[in-house]
Design a protein around this motif. Structure first.
Motif, PDB file in Angstrom:
ATOM      1  N   ILE A   4       0.851  -1.182   0.000  1.00  0.00           N
ATOM      2  CA  ILE A   4       0.000   0.000   0.000  1.00  0.00           C
ATOM      3  C   ILE A   4       0.890   1.235   0.000  1.00  0.00           C
ATOM      4  O   ILE A   4       1.687   1.433   0.910  1.00  0.00           O
ATOM      5  CB  ILE A   4      -0.911   0.013   1.240  1.00  0.00           C
ATOM      6  CG1 ILE A   4      -1.761  -1.247   1.277  1.00  0.00           C
ATOM      7  CG2 ILE A   4      -1.778   1.271   1.257  1.00  0.00           C
ATOM      8  CD1 ILE A   4      -2.513  -1.445   2.573  1.00  0.00           C
ATOM      9  N   TYR A   6       1.568   5.330   0.190  1.00  0.00           N
ATOM     10  CA  TYR A   6       0.984   6.494   0.864  1.00  0.00           C
ATOM     11  C   TYR A   6       1.757   7.731   0.465  1.00  0.00           C
ATOM     12  O   TYR A   6       2.988   7.744   0.471  1.00  0.00           O
ATOM     13  CB  TYR A   6       1.037   6.311   2.388  1.00  0.00           C
ATOM     14  CG  TYR A   6       0.621   7.550   3.144  1.00  0.00           C
ATOM     15  CD1 TYR A   6      -0.712   7.937   3.193  1.00  0.00           C
ATOM     16  CD2 TYR A   6       1.561   8.338   3.793  1.00  0.00           C
ATOM     17  CE1 TYR A   6      -1.090   9.078   3.879  1.00  0.00           C
ATOM     18  CE2 TYR A   6       1.187   9.475   4.481  1.00  0.00           C
ATOM     19  CZ  TYR A   6      -0.138   9.838   4.524  1.00  0.00           C
ATOM     20  OH  TYR A   6      -0.510  10.969   5.194  1.00  0.00           O
ATOM     21  N   THR A  18       3.261   9.546  -6.453  1.00  0.00           N
ATOM     22  CA  THR A  18       2.209   8.578  -6.764  1.00  0.00           C
ATOM     23  C   THR A  18       2.647   7.656  -7.891  1.00  0.00           C
ATOM     24  O   THR A  18       2.496   6.434  -7.796  1.00  0.00           O
ATOM     25  CB  THR A  18       0.907   9.315  -7.141  1.00  0.00           C
ATOM     26  OG1 THR A  18       0.529  10.163  -6.053  1.00  0.00           O
ATOM     27  CG2 THR A  18      -0.207   8.348  -7.446  1.00  0.00           C
ATOM     28  N   VAL A  28      -2.145  -0.612  -4.246  1.00  0.00           N
ATOM     29  CA  VAL A  28      -3.040   0.454  -3.805  1.00  0.00           C
ATOM     30  C   VAL A  28      -2.178   1.666  -3.446  1.00  0.00           C
ATOM     31  O   VAL A  28      -1.163   1.516  -2.780  1.00  0.00           O
ATOM     32  CB  VAL A  28      -3.842   0.020  -2.553  1.00  0.00           C
ATOM     33  CG1 VAL A  28      -4.722   1.147  -2.055  1.00  0.00           C
ATOM     34  CG2 VAL A  28      -4.645  -1.230  -2.834  1.00  0.00           C
ATOM     35  N   ARG A  30      -2.760   5.485  -1.722  1.00  0.00           N
ATOM     36  CA  ARG A  30      -3.681   6.412  -1.087  1.00  0.00           C
ATOM     37  C   ARG A  30      -2.980   7.747  -0.899  1.00  0.00           C
ATOM     38  O   ARG A  30      -1.825   7.791  -0.492  1.00  0.00           O
ATOM     39  CB  ARG A  30      -4.147   5.896   0.280  1.00  0.00           C
ATOM     40  CG  ARG A  30      -4.969   4.645   0.197  1.00  0.00           C
ATOM     41  CD  ARG A  30      -6.359   4.982  -0.354  1.00  0.00           C
ATOM     42  NE  ARG A  30      -7.163   3.787  -0.447  1.00  0.00           N
ATOM     43  CZ  ARG A  30      -7.593   3.282  -1.585  1.00  0.00           C
ATOM     44  NH1 ARG A  30      -7.298   3.857  -2.722  1.00  0.00           N
ATOM     45  NH2 ARG A  30      -8.332   2.203  -1.602  1.00  0.00           N
ATOM     46  N   GLU A  32      -3.064  11.666   0.798  1.00  0.00           N
ATOM     47  CA  GLU A  32      -3.572  12.509   1.890  1.00  0.00           C
ATOM     48  C   GLU A  32      -3.770  13.912   1.349  1.00  0.00           C
ATOM     49  O   GLU A  32      -2.817  14.566   0.928  1.00  0.00           O
ATOM     50  CB  GLU A  32      -2.556  12.527   3.035  1.00  0.00           C
ATOM     51  CG  GLU A  32      -3.041  13.204   4.279  1.00  0.00           C
ATOM     52  CD  GLU A  32      -3.909  12.291   5.126  1.00  0.00           C
ATOM     53  OE1 GLU A  32      -5.079  12.649   5.333  1.00  0.00           O
ATOM     54  OE2 GLU A  32      -3.415  11.243   5.560  1.00  0.00           O
ATOM     55  N   GLU A  33      -4.999  14.382   1.335  1.00  0.00           N
ATOM     56  CA  GLU A  33      -5.296  15.731   0.878  1.00  0.00           C
ATOM     57  C   GLU A  33      -4.783  16.748   1.894  1.00  0.00           C
ATOM     58  O   GLU A  33      -4.782  16.475   3.098  1.00  0.00           O
ATOM     59  CB  GLU A  33      -6.801  15.905   0.705  1.00  0.00           C
ATOM     60  CG  GLU A  33      -7.409  15.019  -0.360  1.00  0.00           C
ATOM     61  CD  GLU A  33      -7.016  15.400  -1.762  1.00  0.00           C
ATOM     62  OE1 GLU A  33      -6.707  16.577  -2.009  1.00  0.00           O
ATOM     63  OE2 GLU A  33      -6.991  14.500  -2.619  1.00  0.00           O
ATOM     64  N   THR A  40      -6.173   9.924   6.297  1.00  0.00           N
ATOM     65  CA  THR A  40      -5.952   8.839   5.350  1.00  0.00           C
ATOM     66  C   THR A  40      -4.923   7.861   5.895  1.00  0.00           C
ATOM     67  O   THR A  40      -5.125   6.639   5.840  1.00  0.00           O
ATOM     68  CB  THR A  40      -5.499   9.398   3.983  1.00  0.00           C
ATOM     69  OG1 THR A  40      -6.489  10.306   3.508  1.00  0.00           O
ATOM     70  CG2 THR A  40      -5.289   8.295   2.971  1.00  0.00           C
ATOM     71  N   SER A  43      -6.423   5.803   8.633  1.00  0.00           N
ATOM     72  CA  SER A  43      -7.299   4.777   8.072  1.00  0.00           C
ATOM     73  C   SER A  43      -6.487   3.583   7.561  1.00  0.00           C
ATOM     74  O   SER A  43      -6.841   2.431   7.800  1.00  0.00           O
ATOM     75  CB  SER A  43      -8.131   5.375   6.944  1.00  0.00           C
ATOM     76  OG  SER A  43      -8.900   4.383   6.325  1.00  0.00           O
ATOM     77  N   ILE A  44      -5.390   3.865   6.872  1.00  0.00           N
ATOM     78  CA  ILE A  44      -4.515   2.790   6.387  1.00  0.00           C
ATOM     79  C   ILE A  44      -3.987   1.977   7.561  1.00  0.00           C
ATOM     80  O   ILE A  44      -4.017   0.739   7.550  1.00  0.00           O
ATOM     81  CB  ILE A  44      -3.340   3.355   5.558  1.00  0.00           C
ATOM     82  CG1 ILE A  44      -3.832   3.958   4.245  1.00  0.00           C
ATOM     83  CG2 ILE A  44      -2.298   2.262   5.284  1.00  0.00           C
ATOM     84  CD1 ILE A  44      -2.786   4.763   3.504  1.00  0.00           C
TER      85      ILE A  44
END
Length: 163
Positions: A4, A6, A18, A28, A30, A32-33, A40, A43-44
């Protein structure tokens, strides 16, 4: 093993990060805005599985300080997952992981003490356990010392995951 990725979307290099994470084999990724205050990542860290790997391009992309890095490592360890940093090549597995933890502990000890989060972070499992026990969201928030919105978000995430 699930990899994953990040990334924090805070500067122009974030979109490059990314692409780098996808090229490194992350199934995956993810992001973070800005202004999300680590939701985020949290959550991960709540849902990552045993044997999975969290991948970041650089160590400073994971947390803003040494204490934050140690907290993330602790949460990964508790879930049976590991951390992999692409540049420089670092991992929390094996002997290298012990050395990484020792360095981060030394760095965290040098940081000023007063820099803390505004509110405590409630573990998702605590919220779910209280909900299963029949406690309402407002009472869960009061007992855990977090906002009602935090409780609602985590319950909503569970609802979406089960759907």
């Amino acid at each position: 093993m699930l990899r994953i990725g990040y990334v924090r979307l805070r500067d122009a290099t974030a979109h490059e990060d990314t692409a780098t994470l996808k090229a490194a084999g992350c199934q995956v990724v993810r992001a973070e805005e800005p202004g999300r205050d680590g939701e985020t990542l949290s959550s991960i860290l709540d849902f990552i599985g045993a044997g999975d790997q969290l991948v970041v391009t650089r160590l400073d992309r994971l947390a803003l300080n040494g204490r934050g890095l140690l907290d993330a490592l602790d949460r990964l360890d508790a879930r049976g997952a590991s951390l992999h940093v692409l540049a420089p090549e670092l991992s929390s597995d094996g002997a290298a992981g012990s050395a990484l933890r020792a360095v981060l502990e030394a760095v965290a000890d040098l940081e000023p003490a007063g820099v803390r989060r505004r509110r405590p972070t409630a573990a998702t499992h605590e919220i779910f356990a209280l909900q299963r026990a029949g406690v309402g969201p407002v009472e869960i928030a009061r007992r855990l010392g977090v906002s009602r919105m935090t409780v609602w978000r985590k319950l909503k995430a569970l609802e979406n995951a089960e759907a």
